[in-house]
Write a protein that holds these residues in place. Structure first.
Motif, PDB file in Angstrom:
ATOM      1  N   SER A 276     -40.603 -85.857 -31.097  1.00  0.00           N
ATOM      2  CA  SER A 276     -41.684 -85.462 -31.232  1.00  0.00           C
ATOM      3  C   SER A 276     -42.345 -86.308 -32.464  1.00  0.00           C
ATOM      4  O   SER A 276     -41.638 -86.192 -33.426  1.00  0.00           O
ATOM      5  CB  SER A 276     -41.680 -83.756 -31.405  1.00  0.00           C
ATOM      6  N   ILE A 277     -43.428 -86.610 -32.392  1.00  0.00           N
ATOM      7  CA  ILE A 277     -44.166 -87.496 -33.438  1.00  0.00           C
ATOM      8  C   ILE A 277     -45.558 -86.949 -33.875  1.00  0.00           C
ATOM      9  O   ILE A 277     -46.197 -86.646 -32.833  1.00  0.00           O
ATOM     10  CB  ILE A 277     -44.041 -89.032 -33.276  1.00  0.00           C
ATOM     11  N   GLY A 278     -45.813 -86.905 -34.876  1.00  0.00           N
ATOM     12  CA  GLY A 278     -47.154 -86.259 -35.213  1.00  0.00           C
ATOM     13  C   GLY A 278     -47.653 -86.345 -36.831  1.00  0.00           C
ATOM     14  O   GLY A 278     -46.946 -87.340 -37.522  1.00  0.00           O
ATOM     15  N   LEU A 279     -48.712 -86.147 -37.035  1.00  0.00           N
ATOM     16  CA  LEU A 279     -49.378 -86.414 -38.129  1.00  0.00           C
ATOM     17  C   LEU A 279     -49.391 -85.036 -38.898  1.00  0.00           C
ATOM     18  O   LEU A 279     -49.247 -83.944 -38.569  1.00  0.00           O
ATOM     19  CB  LEU A 279     -50.893 -86.930 -38.084  1.00  0.00           C
ATOM     20  N   ILE A 280     -49.387 -85.268 -40.268  1.00  0.00           N
ATOM     21  CA  ILE A 280     -49.867 -84.133 -41.036  1.00  0.00           C
ATOM     22  C   ILE A 280     -50.990 -84.293 -41.908  1.00  0.00           C
ATOM     23  O   ILE A 280     -50.905 -85.225 -42.727  1.00  0.00           O
ATOM     24  CB  ILE A 280     -48.383 -83.864 -42.222  1.00  0.00           C
ATOM     25  N   GLU A 281     -51.823 -83.399 -41.780  1.00  0.00           N
ATOM     26  CA  GLU A 281     -53.382 -83.563 -42.379  1.00  0.00           C
ATOM     27  C   GLU A 281     -53.707 -82.081 -42.841  1.00  0.00           C
ATOM     28  O   GLU A 281     -53.526 -81.155 -42.032  1.00  0.00           O
ATOM     29  CB  GLU A 281     -54.619 -84.022 -41.076  1.00  0.00           C
ATOM     30  N   ASP A 282     -54.070 -82.414 -44.193  1.00  0.00           N
ATOM     31  CA  ASP A 282     -54.304 -80.976 -44.885  1.00  0.00           C
ATOM     32  C   ASP A 282     -53.267 -79.884 -44.593  1.00  0.00           C
ATOM     33  O   ASP A 282     -53.566 -78.572 -44.313  1.00  0.00           O
ATOM     34  CB  ASP A 282     -55.877 -80.563 -44.426  1.00  0.00           C
ATOM     35  N   ASN A 283     -52.132 -80.183 -44.829  1.00  0.00           N
ATOM     36  CA  ASN A 283     -50.806 -79.236 -44.509  1.00  0.00           C
ATOM     37  C   ASN A 283     -51.089 -78.737 -43.182  1.00  0.00           C
ATOM     38  O   ASN A 283     -50.218 -77.717 -42.919  1.00  0.00           O
ATOM     39  CB  ASN A 283     -50.939 -78.347 -45.503  1.00  0.00           C
ATOM     40  N   LYS A 284     -51.228 -79.350 -42.243  1.00  0.00           N
ATOM     41  CA  LYS A 284     -51.335 -78.892 -40.874  1.00  0.00           C
ATOM     42  C   LYS A 284     -50.393 -80.061 -39.897  1.00  0.00           C
ATOM     43  O   LYS A 284     -50.856 -81.261 -40.212  1.00  0.00           O
ATOM     44  CB  LYS A 284     -52.824 -78.663 -40.379  1.00  0.00           C
ATOM     45  N   LEU A 285     -49.765 -79.540 -39.049  1.00  0.00           N
ATOM     46  CA  LEU A 285     -48.894 -80.479 -38.134  1.00  0.00           C
ATOM     47  C   LEU A 285     -49.915 -80.939 -36.821  1.00  0.00           C
ATOM     48  O   LEU A 285     -50.428 -79.880 -36.363  1.00  0.00           O
ATOM     49  CB  LEU A 285     -47.650 -79.707 -37.543  1.00  0.00           C
ATOM     50  N   ILE A 286     -50.199 -81.984 -36.606  1.00  0.00           N
ATOM     51  CA  ILE A 286     -50.773 -82.421 -35.407  1.00  0.00           C
ATOM     52  C   ILE A 286     -49.903 -83.190 -34.673  1.00  0.00           C
ATOM     53  O   ILE A 286     -49.836 -84.480 -34.851  1.00  0.00           O
ATOM     54  CB  ILE A 286     -52.056 -83.167 -35.931  1.00  0.00           C
ATOM     55  N   GLY A 287     -49.252 -82.762 -33.688  1.00  0.00           N
ATOM     56  CA  GLY A 287     -48.553 -83.535 -32.631  1.00  0.00           C
ATOM     57  C   GLY A 287     -49.383 -84.479 -31.964  1.00  0.00           C
ATOM     58  O   GLY A 287     -50.402 -84.089 -31.430  1.00  0.00           O
ATOM     59  N   ASN A 288     -48.683 -85.624 -31.609  1.00  0.00           N
ATOM     60  CA  ASN A 288     -49.514 -86.678 -30.886  1.00  0.00           C
ATOM     61  C   ASN A 288     -48.796 -87.170 -29.870  1.00  0.00           C
ATOM     62  O   ASN A 288     -49.118 -88.115 -28.899  1.00  0.00           O
ATOM     63  CB  ASN A 288     -50.377 -87.661 -31.706  1.00  0.00           C
ATOM     64  N   TYR A 289     -47.394 -87.200 -29.811  1.00  0.00           N
ATOM     65  CA  TYR A 289     -46.400 -87.988 -28.847  1.00  0.00           C
ATOM     66  C   TYR A 289     -45.168 -86.958 -28.585  1.00  0.00           C
ATOM     67  O   TYR A 289     -44.492 -86.371 -29.675  1.00  0.00           O
ATOM     68  CB  TYR A 289     -45.974 -89.281 -29.395  1.00  0.00           C
ATOM     69  N   TYR A 290     -44.751 -87.110 -27.468  1.00  0.00           N
ATOM     70  CA  TYR A 290     -43.534 -86.263 -27.190  1.00  0.00           C
ATOM     71  C   TYR A 290     -42.792 -86.851 -26.092  1.00  0.00           C
ATOM     72  O   TYR A 290     -43.484 -87.471 -25.087  1.00  0.00           O
ATOM     73  CB  TYR A 290     -43.913 -84.837 -26.559  1.00  0.00           C
ATOM     74  N   LYS A 291     -41.350 -86.903 -26.088  1.00  0.00           N
ATOM     75  CA  LYS A 291     -40.842 -87.709 -25.001  1.00  0.00           C
ATOM     76  C   LYS A 291     -39.433 -86.869 -24.874  1.00  0.00           C
ATOM     77  O   LYS A 291     -38.836 -86.479 -25.707  1.00  0.00           O
ATOM     78  CB  LYS A 291     -40.407 -89.147 -25.532  1.00  0.00           C
ATOM     79  N   ILE A 292     -39.068 -86.740 -23.504  1.00  0.00           N
ATOM     80  CA  ILE A 292     -37.798 -86.170 -23.380  1.00  0.00           C
ATOM     81  C   ILE A 292     -37.048 -87.039 -22.037  1.00  0.00           C
ATOM     82  O   ILE A 292     -37.696 -87.524 -21.041  1.00  0.00           O
ATOM     83  CB  ILE A 292     -38.106 -84.570 -22.761  1.00  0.00           C
ATOM     84  N   THR A 293     -35.737 -86.911 -22.111  1.00  0.00           N
ATOM     85  CA  THR A 293     -34.892 -87.443 -21.291  1.00  0.00           C
ATOM     86  C   THR A 293     -33.746 -86.434 -21.085  1.00  0.00           C
ATOM     87  O   THR A 293     -33.161 -86.143 -22.042  1.00  0.00           O
ATOM     88  CB  THR A 293     -34.307 -88.938 -21.657  1.00  0.00           C
ATOM     89  N   GLU A 294     -33.471 -85.992 -19.858  1.00  0.00           N
ATOM     90  CA  GLU A 294     -32.520 -84.879 -19.648  1.00  0.00           C
ATOM     91  C   GLU A 294     -31.649 -85.315 -18.452  1.00  0.00           C
ATOM     92  O   GLU A 294     -32.218 -85.619 -17.382  1.00  0.00           O
ATOM     93  CB  GLU A 294     -33.296 -83.406 -19.446  1.00  0.00           C
ATOM     94  N   ASN A 295     -30.600 -85.534 -18.608  1.00  0.00           N
ATOM     95  CA  ASN A 295     -29.457 -85.851 -17.446  1.00  0.00           C
ATOM     96  C   ASN A 295     -28.603 -84.831 -17.301  1.00  0.00           C
ATOM     97  O   ASN A 295     -27.821 -83.931 -18.370  1.00  0.00           O
ATOM     98  CB  ASN A 295     -28.755 -87.276 -18.072  1.00  0.00           C
ATOM     99  N   GLN A 296     -28.124 -84.595 -16.033  1.00  0.00           N
ATOM    100  CA  GLN A 296     -27.177 -83.749 -15.540  1.00  0.00           C
ATOM    101  C   GLN A 296     -26.232 -84.651 -15.028  1.00  0.00           C
ATOM    102  O   GLN A 296     -26.665 -85.032 -13.487  1.00  0.00           O
ATOM    103  CB  GLN A 296     -27.314 -82.595 -14.959  1.00  0.00           C
ATOM    104  N   GLY A 297     -25.005 -85.070 -15.263  1.00  0.00           N
ATOM    105  CA  GLY A 297     -24.170 -85.964 -14.574  1.00  0.00           C
ATOM    106  C   GLY A 297     -24.649 -87.141 -14.577  1.00  0.00           C
ATOM    107  O   GLY A 297     -25.397 -87.751 -15.561  1.00  0.00           O
ATOM    108  N   ASN A 298     -24.917 -87.946 -13.510  1.00  0.00           N
ATOM    109  CA  ASN A 298     -25.744 -89.291 -13.137  1.00  0.00           C
ATOM    110  C   ASN A 298     -26.967 -89.001 -12.741  1.00  0.00           C
ATOM    111  O   ASN A 298     -27.726 -89.696 -12.277  1.00  0.00           O
ATOM    112  CB  ASN A 298     -24.912 -89.920 -12.323  1.00  0.00           C
ATOM    113  N   THR A 299     -27.408 -87.622 -12.725  1.00  0.00           N
ATOM    114  CA  THR A 299     -28.799 -87.246 -12.180  1.00  0.00           C
ATOM    115  C   THR A 299     -29.873 -87.310 -13.276  1.00  0.00           C
ATOM    116  O   THR A 299     -29.371 -86.527 -14.504  1.00  0.00           O
ATOM    117  CB  THR A 299     -28.689 -86.025 -11.352  1.00  0.00           C
ATOM    118  N   ILE A 300     -31.010 -87.907 -13.203  1.00  0.00           N
ATOM    119  CA  ILE A 300     -32.116 -87.604 -14.315  1.00  0.00           C
ATOM    120  C   ILE A 300     -32.909 -86.640 -14.041  1.00  0.00           C
ATOM    121  O   ILE A 300     -33.344 -86.403 -12.881  1.00  0.00           O
ATOM    122  CB  ILE A 300     -32.821 -88.920 -14.401  1.00  0.00           C
TER     123      ILE A 300
END
Length: 187
Positions: A35-59
């Motif tokens: 998760s990537i984001g900015l901090i403006e006026d002491n507030k978190l503002i997320g702008n990017y999220y990535k997930i990769t989840e694998n179970q065995g050889n299956t995505i």
């Protein structure tokens, strides 16, 4: 494993979970989130999220979300999935940062509501402080605040001694339940 890197105006929060090597022959699971984001006026503002989840050889999951709070839309793998009503959108990982921040800002509040984005869109979710709980981590008793979100099938504990970051997470996704426990903390 969680890692939070904070610069003056931005943050990068990562989570990596893997089956213990002794259990991997029976059940092989991994989940990596960023998760990537900015901090403006002491507030978190997320702008990017990535997930990769694998179970065995299956995505099971592999997607990226871009959040455009000022333009009020969200994209999934570069396709607009929803127009949002609020600029206050959080992703499935940065929610822990938001709750950590809000518990400190509003110590008497018992319920927190967030707009959480995932591959299904943006959904409002309620997180409730369920009370205090002493948990044992590596033979050390840790005083925590227990937080639940039934709709996400999520229970987690944050610790004041660990800057209100999660020290224990119990999450169920479909048929799979995973537990993450803090093993190392550096500030």
């Amino acid at each position: 494993e969680y890692e939070l890197v904070v610069a003056p105006n931005a943050y990068v929060f990562t989570s990596n979970a893997n089956t213990d090597i002794l259990w991997r022959a029976i059940y092989d699971y991994s989940r990596n989130e960023t998760s990537i984001g900015l901090i403006e006026d002491n507030k978190l503002i997320g702008n990017y999220y990535k997930i990769t989840e694998n179970q065995g050889n299956t995505i099971n999951d592999n997607y990226e979300i871009n959040i455009y709070p000022n333009e009020r839309y969200v994209s999934l793998n570069n396709e607009i999935i929803t127009v949002i009503n609020s600029a206050d959108i959080v992703d499935a990982l940065s929610i822990y940062l938001h709750i950590s921040e809000d518990i400190q800002k509003y110590p008497n509040k018992k319920t927190f509501v967030y707009q959480i984005v995932d591959k299904k869109g943006v959904n409002q979710r309620e997180f409730t402080i369920d009370g205090f709980e002493t948990i044992n981590i590596d033979n050390n008793e840790v005083e925590t605040i227990r937080i639940i979100c039934p709709k996400l099938r999520l229970i987690f504990n944050v610790s004041k001694d660990h800057n209100f970051m999660p020290v224990y997470i119990n999450k169920t996704n479909g048929e799979t339940t995973f537990q993450l426990t803090l093993t190392d903390y550096n500030q």
